[in-house]
Design an enzyme around this catalytic site. Structure first.
Site, short mmCIF file in Angstrom:
data_model
loop_
_atom_site.label_atom_id
_atom_site.label_comp_id
_atom_site.label_asym_id
_atom_site.label_seq_id
_atom_site.Cartn_x
_atom_site.Cartn_y
_atom_site.Cartn_z
N LYS A 277 25.65 136.70 -9.31
CA LYS A 277 25.54 137.15 -7.92
C LYS A 277 26.65 138.15 -7.61
O LYS A 277 27.72 138.09 -8.22
CB LYS A 277 25.73 135.94 -6.98
CG LYS A 277 24.53 135.03 -6.87
CD LYS A 277 24.81 133.95 -5.82
CE LYS A 277 23.64 132.99 -5.71
NZ LYS A 277 22.40 133.57 -5.24
N ARG A 351 14.56 126.08 -8.54
CA ARG A 351 13.20 125.64 -8.92
C ARG A 351 13.20 125.05 -10.31
O ARG A 351 12.39 124.17 -10.62
CB ARG A 351 12.23 126.82 -8.78
CG ARG A 351 12.52 127.97 -9.71
CD ARG A 351 11.90 129.28 -9.23
NE ARG A 351 12.61 129.83 -8.07
CZ ARG A 351 12.26 130.93 -7.42
NH1 ARG A 351 11.21 131.61 -7.82
NH2 ARG A 351 12.95 131.35 -6.39
#
Ligand code: BES
Ligand code: ZN
Ligand code: ZN
Length: 501
Positions: A277, A351
């Site tokens: 990130k 996920r």
């Protein structure tokens, strides 16, 4: 907060409070109602109103020193009578806390003798008031060497009403839920280096003991043996080993009766992994385990409130870090239910760990599965700070969660989960891939991935990425972690426990 005293009394005189707070409606600030309200301020309120200096607008607040035994008086505007709601009561609780604190009150009495609660039942009023009061009292100061001390501690809250039984019950329920939401806030706010998966597992054990829950912590080797390839892959880049935490609450005599399964994303720090990130605001990613925190706190609340339901909480806990040993874009993982997934972006890790937990949950023969996760930045873009995204496969379950959201003011907004979205995550080389189309329906794509792991069990997914971080204080919201989902899930469990008539 443990030694804080909550009481319900029929009159102010029955309490020892030196500070009284009341609420007044903008459109009922005349005649007898004004006389009654004003009498609590030694007649001072009436003068202000007559001079047009106070109008009772929503949360317009004025304080007085009086010559009465209750020498400090706080008057809080409630706006229009027809707009009154449990959420106004919640905000009122927060205002009462702030008012009493700045007044250096030791014991606060809030009187509802003069207000018409409309269609808000007394117990719901006092629960919401108590939630707002205790949530507003939250501070994260365990790392401050000098605590913000003002010399006076607020030690007691009394609500004055003629229905003390209902009021008393609501006060305790509100405090119980708010205290657990505050616990969740503490866990989330704690720096990631002090809150690795192993630390969270210890907390789960500690709270499990306190709330009579059965806790099992699976270690890395067992996670691997069970075939949870996603949890292992995401956790590989960290020196902190992953944990898979199972929490059981038995609220029914029959321990084998089908449970509700709650699954919470537990990424103790999300650096993005090899798909790193940008550094701006990366510190907020210590909060990427907010879903797991909501699940643990909710099961504690279910137990404290003695909900008549069996529930199981599943918390896959990992740290998502870049490292020589980290998973790489292009890797393929095999999930608990043997489905394979191509990892095209290691930052879409939520996920990947949830998939294993959901598939495990589906083997417990549950009545329903609800998962909660800070899953997608796209959710914050779509709904901002105001709503939790809700997607799922069961209209009945979705309806219950929506109404729980309205009642607790943790509002949810449903997004579609049409089969056309399944195309977005088809992989060339594996069954599915972990990202969809660039810039398109990111929150839905995340849910479409999860749908592959719940079999045909009624399922709902809550994306709390937009709501779990407060940028500033407002009423009962405090800058930093919100502890989102605790009120919502507790109420949803309660609704799922309600016997059909
Ligand atoms: N933990 C983040 C989602 C997030 C973002 C939560 C901002 C709270 C605030 C999640 O793991 C993530 O990074 N998702 C990616 C997915 C993308 C790579 C498909 C995102 O949203 O950018
Ligand atoms: Zn991520
Ligand atoms: Zn994440």
């Amino acid at each position: 907060m443990d030694e804080f005293e909550l009481i319900a009394k029929k009159s102010v005189e029955e309490t020892q409070c030196e500070c009284i707070a009341i609420g007044v409606f903008e459109d009922a600030l005349s005649g007898n109602a004004l006389e009654v309200a004003s009498s609590m301020t030694g007649g001072r309120l009436k003068k202000l109103v007559e001079r047009g200096e106070y109008r009772g607008k929503e949360f317009e607040t004025v304080t007085f020193y009086t010559d009465l035994k209750q020498e400090k008086a706080i008057v809080i505007g409630l706006g229009k009578e027809k707009n009154f709601s449990a959420e106004i009561a919640r905000k009122l609780g927060a205002m009462a806390w702030r008012g009493a604190k700045s007044f250096k009150a030791k014991k606060l009495a809030f009187s509802i003798l003069n207000i018409n609660l409309g269609n808000v039942p007394k117990e719901s009023f006092s629960q919401a008031f108590s939630e707002g009061f205790f949530l507003a009292a939250y501070r994260f100061d365990k790392y401050k060497t000098k605590k913000q001390e003002d010399g006076v501690e607020l030690k007691q809250l009394a609500i004055i009403s003629d229905s003390i039984e209902e009021i008393g019950k609501g006060l305790v329920r509100g405090k119980t839920i708010a205290a657990l939401q505050n616990n969740a806030r503490d866990w989330i706010n704690t720096p990631a280096s002090d809150m690795p998966p192993s630390k969270f597992a210890e907390i789960a054990k500690e709270f499990g003991k306190k709330y009579n829950l059965k806790i099992t912590v699976f270690e890395k080797e067992e996670i691997e043996r069970m075939g949870m390839g996603g949890v292992i892959a995401v956790g590989k880049g960290s020196i902190q080993p992953p944990k898979f935490i199972v929490v059981k609450y038995q609220g029914l005599k029959d321990g084998s009766a089908a449970p509700i399964v709650l699954v919470g994303k537990g990424v103790c720090f999300d650096s993005g992994g090899i798909s790193l990130k940008p550094s701006e605001a990366m510190e907020t990613m210590k909060g990427d385990m907010a879903g797991a925190c909501a699940v643990l706190a909710t099961l504690c609340a279910a137990s404290a409130l003695k909900l008549e339901i069996n529930a199981v909480g599943l918390m896959p806990m990992v740290e998502n870090m870049p490292d020589g040993n980290a998973q790489k874009p292009g890797d393929i993982v095999t999930h608990f239910n043997k489905k394979t997934s191509e990892i095209l972006n290691t930052d879409a890790e939520g996920r990947v760990i949830l998939a294993d937990a959901l598939a495990y949950g589906a083997t417990l023969n549950p009545k329903a599965i609800i998962d909660i996760a800070t899953l997608t930045g796209a959710c914050r873009i779509a709904l901002g700070n105001e709503a939790i995204a809700l997607l799922g496969t069961s209209a009945e379950l979705i309806e219950k969660i929506k109404s729980a959201g309205n009642e607790t003011f943790e509002r949810v907004w449903e997004l579609p989960l049409w089969k056309e979205y399944d195309e977005y995550i088809k992989s060339d080389v594996a069954d599915i891939k972990n990202i969809g189309r660039k810039g398109q329906a990111g929150t839905i794509t995340g849910a479409a991935y999860l749908k592959h792991f719940v079999s045909d069990i009624p399922w709902a997914h809550l994306d709390i990425a937009g709501v779990d971080w407060n940028d500033s204080d407002a009423f009962y919201k405090i800058k930093g972690a919100e502890g989102a989902g605790v009120r919502l899930l507790t109420r949803a469990l309660e609704k799922l426990a309600e016997k059909k008539k």
